[in-house]
Design an enzyme around this catalytic site. Structure first.
Site, PDB file in Angstrom:
ATOM      1  N   ASP A  80    -146.112 -59.126  55.599  1.00 44.51           N
ATOM      2  CA  ASP A  80    -145.432 -60.262  56.206  1.00 44.51           C
ATOM      3  C   ASP A  80    -146.359 -60.932  57.209  1.00 44.51           C
ATOM      4  O   ASP A  80    -147.329 -60.332  57.680  1.00 44.51           O
ATOM      5  CB  ASP A  80    -144.134 -59.842  56.895  1.00 44.51           C
ATOM      6  N   GLU A 175    -143.442 -56.078  59.641  1.00 46.65           N
ATOM      7  CA  GLU A 175    -144.151 -55.509  60.780  1.00 46.65           C
ATOM      8  C   GLU A 175    -144.163 -56.469  61.955  1.00 46.65           C
ATOM      9  O   GLU A 175    -144.068 -56.050  63.117  1.00 46.65           O
ATOM     10  CB  GLU A 175    -145.587 -55.161  60.372  1.00 46.65           C
TER      11      GLU A 175
END
Length: 415
Positions: A80, A175
């Protein structure tokens, strides 16, 4: 070089921003686009046991090519990108043989990537850089790490004469919003230890991070017509301001560095009737961290005595310093240090002024230092990535695998 550039660009052009307001995992549907691609790419290079679970976690195996018992090691990155800046329609630009001068990212808006402001840029003169077009982030955090891990695994598969033990690879969603390790199945991963490939400049090697907590404070007031408010009005905004004024003035992010901790107010809203403050508390030292939390509660209690219980406070621990879990198995840091030095990279060992999936994973039973991925200026339009740093990261990953085998360590040594 072109191979690793092409792989990196194929990942950063897929929008995979996470969303802190979402309650799903992954937090955005678009993260599935890159997750599926990564799973296919792992299969295509010859990785085994490739899995993509219903939470978006990817795992894969490179089998040992040795007969002796060798610890299982892992490499982990997240796919991400930060919600802090646009990650849609990323248009990376490759600059070969950087001349050391200003780089025009966006001519119309006069957006420059300049060594006069970003001094570290000068050290990459003569190298190949990948930059943004000035309208989005780049996504090197942490698609550079993913690129490097896959490229390293591909190299090992194509060069079986390099002996290594079983290697596990893991890629995670979310994350950037602090949830990358929340659903990570450490038992399934099955590694004795791992490395997150999620650091910044070449040479970074980190095994310390902040202890972290969040605090939500609410002040309740009484709204009365201001013309007749004497002795009656209680202004919640003023109460919050009184609390802020009693915090240590210099213990804030803009006045701290290294291992210095801080209080950081990141959201403030309210009215006369009710005001709310959200802050984070950070400190590398656990004792100092506990004192910070205690101080905040003491300030609230003191103000409550003066103002008839107008405050409420909720403090939540977020993560802890992974140093506590890594120190007992410090050989895993020494292996990474040796790997860097053996491929001509000078280790930069320093504490992380932030968090990392490795912190949570370490407390979940998977000791996990962090090594560099090579990018700079994450989460914004000035982000850039030296390609030579990516290539060195690949070399380091490969060398860690070699050294781990040559050390003749036993799997149980992680505990």
């Amino acid at each position: 070089m072109q191979h690793i550039i092409d792989r990196f660009i194929s990942y950063v052009t897929i929008d995979s921003q996470s969303d802190p307001e979402s309650e799903t995992t992954p937090s955005t549907k678009k993260q599935w686009d890159i997750a599926r691609k990564l799973a296919k790419d792992l299969e295509s290079i010859g990785m085994e046991e490739v899995s993509l679970d219903n939470k978006g976690y990817i795992m894969a195996t490179l089998a040992s090519n040795c007969e002796e018992a060798i610890p299982v090691i892992g490499f982990i990155s997240h796919y991400d990108t930060s919600p802090d800046f646009s990650g849609k329609d990323v248009k990376p630009r490759v600059i070969p043989e950087y001349d050391g001068k200003d780089i025009v990212l966006h001519e119309k808006d006069s957006i420059l990537l300049s060594p006069s402001y970003f001094e570290e840029l000068s050290q990459y003169k003569g190298q190949t850089l990948i930059v943004t077009d000035g309208t989005t982030l780049l996504g090197a955090d942490d698609k550079a790490g993913i690129t490097e891990i896959i490229t390293a695994m591909e190299f090992l598969i194509r060069n079986p004469e390099i002996k290594h033990g079983k290697i596990r690879v893991g890629f995670t969603p979310d994350e950037e919003i602090g949830r990358g390790a929340h659903h990570f199945d450490v038992e399934k991963f099955g590694a004795d230890w791992a490395y997150t490939v999620d650091g910044s400049q070449i040479g970074e090697l980190e095994y310390e991070n902040f202890n972290a907590a969040s605090a939500h404070i609410t002040a309740s007031g009484k709204s009365v017509h201001p013309g007749y408010a004497k002795g009656k009005m209680v202004n919640a905004i003023s109460l919050i301001n009184r609390l802020i004024a009693q915090l240590p003035e210099k213990e804030v992010p803009e006045h701290t560095e290294g291992r210095e901790g801080f209080f950081h107010i990141h959201k403030l809203s309210g009215s006369i009737e009710q005001a709310e403050l959200e802050m984070i508390i950070r400190d590398h030292d656990l004792e100092s961290f506990e004192k910070r939390k205690a101080l905040l509660k003491e300030l609230v209690a003191s103000l409550n005595l003066e103002n008839e219980a107008c405050f409420s406070i909720e403090v939540k621990d977020q993560y802890f310093n992974m140093k506590e879990k890594i120190t007992p198995v410090f050989h895993i840091v020494e292996i990474a240090k040796e790997a860097m030095e053996s491929v001509g990279v000078t280790p930069i060992i320093k504490p992380i002024r932030g968090g990392t999936d490795g912190s949570q994973l370490s407390y979940m039973g998977l000791p996990c230092p962090n090594i560099f991925a090579g990018g700079h200026n994450f989460h914004g339009k000035y982000e850039y990535l030296p390609v030579q740093s990516m290539m060195k990261a690949v070399d380091v990953i490969v060398k860690i695998c070699e050294i781990t085998r040559n050390k003749k360590l036993q799997p149980h040594e992680r505990n």
